[in-house]
Design a protein around this motif. Structure first.
Motif, mmCIF file in Angstrom:
data_model
loop_
_atom_site.group_PDB
_atom_site.id
_atom_site.type_symbol
_atom_site.label_atom_id
_atom_site.label_comp_id
_atom_site.label_asym_id
_atom_site.label_seq_id
_atom_site.Cartn_x
_atom_site.Cartn_y
_atom_site.Cartn_z
ATOM 1 N N SER A 1 75.658 -24.954 45.701
ATOM 2 C CA SER A 1 76.396 -24.971 44.444
ATOM 3 C C SER A 1 75.451 -25.295 43.296
ATOM 4 O O SER A 1 74.413 -25.930 43.479
ATOM 5 N N ILE A 2 75.840 -24.854 42.141
ATOM 6 C CA ILE A 2 75.069 -25.130 40.935
ATOM 7 C C ILE A 2 75.347 -26.582 40.543
ATOM 8 O O ILE A 2 76.509 -26.992 40.494
ATOM 9 N N PRO A 3 74.318 -27.369 40.274
ATOM 10 C CA PRO A 3 74.536 -28.772 39.895
ATOM 11 C C PRO A 3 75.387 -28.884 38.630
ATOM 12 O O PRO A 3 75.273 -28.065 37.717
ATOM 13 N N GLU A 4 76.258 -29.887 38.608
ATOM 14 C CA GLU A 4 77.107 -30.135 37.441
ATOM 15 C C GLU A 4 76.235 -30.344 36.201
ATOM 16 O O GLU A 4 76.396 -29.671 35.198
ATOM 17 N N THR A 5 75.310 -31.284 36.299
ATOM 18 C CA THR A 5 74.359 -31.539 35.205
ATOM 19 C C THR A 5 72.968 -31.645 35.810
ATOM 20 O O THR A 5 72.804 -31.943 36.993
ATOM 21 N N ILE A 6 71.988 -31.386 34.966
ATOM 22 C CA ILE A 6 70.603 -31.483 35.414
ATOM 23 C C ILE A 6 69.761 -31.905 34.225
ATOM 24 O O ILE A 6 70.049 -31.539 33.080
ATOM 25 N N SER A 7 68.742 -32.675 34.500
ATOM 26 C CA SER A 7 67.829 -33.100 33.453
ATOM 27 C C SER A 7 66.655 -32.132 33.427
ATOM 28 O O SER A 7 65.916 -32.006 34.401
ATOM 29 N N VAL A 8 66.520 -31.420 32.313
ATOM 30 C CA VAL A 8 65.445 -30.453 32.139
ATOM 31 C C VAL A 8 64.643 -30.856 30.919
ATOM 32 O O VAL A 8 65.191 -30.961 29.825
ATOM 33 N N GLN A 9 63.347 -31.124 31.145
ATOM 34 C CA GLN A 9 62.457 -31.515 30.065
ATOM 35 C C GLN A 9 62.986 -32.759 29.348
ATOM 36 O O GLN A 9 62.903 -32.870 28.131
ATOM 37 N N GLY A 10 63.583 -33.682 30.122
ATOM 38 C CA GLY A 10 64.085 -34.923 29.570
ATOM 39 C C GLY A 10 65.424 -34.817 28.871
ATOM 40 O O GLY A 10 65.908 -35.780 28.291
ATOM 41 N N GLN A 11 66.058 -33.646 28.925
ATOM 42 C CA GLN A 11 67.334 -33.442 28.265
ATOM 43 C C GLN A 11 68.386 -33.087 29.309
ATOM 44 O O GLN A 11 68.171 -32.188 30.134
ATOM 45 N N ASP A 12 69.522 -33.794 29.294
ATOM 46 C CA ASP A 12 70.589 -33.497 30.240
ATOM 47 C C ASP A 12 71.341 -32.251 29.791
ATOM 48 O O ASP A 12 71.689 -32.106 28.618
#
Length: 145
Positions: A23-34
């Motif tokens: 499943s696709i994660p609900e939220t993810i931190s990318v480059q320090g940004q949720d």
């Protein structure tokens, strides 16, 4: 983490079909940004085609996700982490891959539509050429072959 455990985790990341059932994660931190990743992907997938104004946003998201995937994979390969942390990294990488697959599939639809439009235009030009060559076009009116 032991070497064979790390190798096994890396194999899971690279395994073809690893995203099946993921499943696709609900939220993810990318480059320090949720980022609300699942919401973003579903929002874009609901559209029949990606509007021109959203294309740049989607492309930027894909670029950021690829960069984040690479960073997480490098961490899995090289960092001094526990097996449990490695498993969490694998799950997040597979979730990113799932999101990327969903976003990449949008491009295929647009390419198919563009290909059909090109074929239709080519066919029109070909018919026009044949009409002219056969002398079927007269007084601005075109007859059908």
């Amino acid at each position: 983490m032991k070497g064979y455990e790390r190798k096994g985790l890396l194999e899971r990341v690279e395994r073809e079909g690893s995203t099946v059932g993921a499943s696709i994660p609900e939220t993810i931190s990318v480059q320090g940004q949720d980022i609300d990743l699942r919401e973003f992907v579903f929002e874009i997938k609901r559209l029949d085609t990606v509007p021109p104004g959203e294309r740049e946003r989607v492309e930027q998201a894909k670029t950021n996700l690829r960069r984040e995937r690479l960073q997480r994979k490098e961490r899995l390969e090289e960092a001094d982490i526990s097996f449990e942390e490695g498993e969490r990294l694998v799950e997040s990488i597979i979730g990113i891959d799932r999101a990327l697959n969903a976003l990449e599939s949008l491009g295929a639809t647009n390419l198919e539509a563009e290909e059909k439009a090109k074929e239709a235009a080519d066919q029109k030009r070909w018919v026009s050429f044949l009409q002219k060559a056969l002398g079927k076009e007269s007084a601005g009116k075109r007859s059908r072959l």
